[in-house]
Design an enzyme around this catalytic site. Structure first.
Site, PDB file in Angstrom:
ATOM      1  N   ASP A  31       0.822  -1.201   0.000  1.00  0.00           N
ATOM      2  CA  ASP A  31       0.000   0.000   0.000  1.00  0.00           C
ATOM      3  C   ASP A  31       0.860   1.258   0.000  1.00  0.00           C
ATOM      4  OD1 ASP A  31      -2.573  -1.344   0.106  1.00  0.00           O
ATOM      5  OD2 ASP A  31      -1.976  -1.935   2.135  1.00  0.00           O
ATOM      6  N   ASP A  59       0.011 -13.747   1.674  1.00  0.00           N
ATOM      7  CA  ASP A  59       0.671 -12.713   2.481  1.00  0.00           C
ATOM      8  C   ASP A  59       2.040 -13.187   2.963  1.00  0.00           C
ATOM      9  OD1 ASP A  59      -1.582 -11.099   2.228  1.00  0.00           O
ATOM     10  OD2 ASP A  59      -2.362 -11.598   4.230  1.00  0.00           O
ATOM     11  N   HIS A  87      -7.570 -10.820   6.062  1.00  0.00           N
ATOM     12  CA  HIS A  87      -6.236 -11.359   6.304  1.00  0.00           C
ATOM     13  C   HIS A  87      -6.161 -12.155   7.604  1.00  0.00           C
ATOM     14  CE1 HIS A  87      -4.517  -9.192   2.866  1.00  0.00           C
ATOM     15  NE2 HIS A  87      -5.435  -8.284   3.161  1.00  0.00           N
ATOM     16  N   THR A 115      -1.672  -2.152   4.729  1.00  0.00           N
ATOM     17  CA  THR A 115      -2.833  -2.025   5.614  1.00  0.00           C
ATOM     18  C   THR A 115      -3.675  -3.266   5.369  1.00  0.00           C
ATOM     19  OG1 THR A 115      -3.987  -0.726   3.920  1.00  0.00           O
ATOM     20  CG2 THR A 115      -2.874   0.494   5.660  1.00  0.00           C
TER      21      THR A 115
END
Length: 167
Positions: free
Chosen positions: A51, A97, A69, A63
């Site tokens: 981001d 992630d 997430h 974020t």
């Protein structure tokens, strides 16, 4: 329990969820600007499309929405309908992630994840506390970290062999 919306309405609602310029991103952008950091947004050339990218300090900031997430806070609720579908989808986000954080680390980037619960909700951090944590992490040169309602803490990054370690 069945979904309260029909398939077309649910699809329309899901398409309306933005992936950039969200409320939490705007709040963080404002704090970074007030603190005096120059940054780029949504760099598609980097893993995970961070981001915020702060080149001067060789760091990136994500974020993360607590639901999308799978953050272990009060904002994450397991969906009551299509539970298997949603847990599978969210699980894939978590795996992606971890992969992106490991790749960024390998490329020499420092990574900070700011969780949605730190930015909004009944337990959010106030602007002064959040700005202080951001500035502390960016300028101190620390490795991977996360900010949530508890403040700033190390973030575990999984190296390619699958073992987790703080970096």
């Amino acid at each position: 329990m069945t979904d309260v919306h029909n398939k077309a309405t649910r699809s329309k609602n899901m398409r309306a969820i933005g992936t950039r310029d969200t409320a939490i991103e705007k709040r963080l952008a404002s704090l970074l600007t007030e603190t005096g950091f120059d940054y780029r947004v949504q760099d598609a050339a980097l893993p995970g499309r961070p981001d915020f990218v702060i080149d001067e300090w060789r760091c990136v900031i994500f974020t993360h929405g607590c639901f999308w997430h799978h953050h272990g806070c009060y904002l994450f609720k397991v969906p009551a309908t299509r539970t298997d579908f949603w847990l599978d989808k969210i699980g894939k986000n978590v795996i992606r992630d971890a992969r992106d954080l490991a790749l960024l680390h390998q490329q020499g980037w420092r990574v900070l994840v700011v969780w949605e619960c730190a930015l909004r909700g009944r337990m959010k951090l106030d602007d002064a506390a959040l700005s202080a944590r951001l500035e502390e992490w960016i300028c101190a040169g620390g490795e991977a970290a996360q900010i949530d309602t508890q403040g700033i803490r190390p973030l575990m990054v999984s190296p390619p062999d699958g073992e987790q370690s703080p970096v």
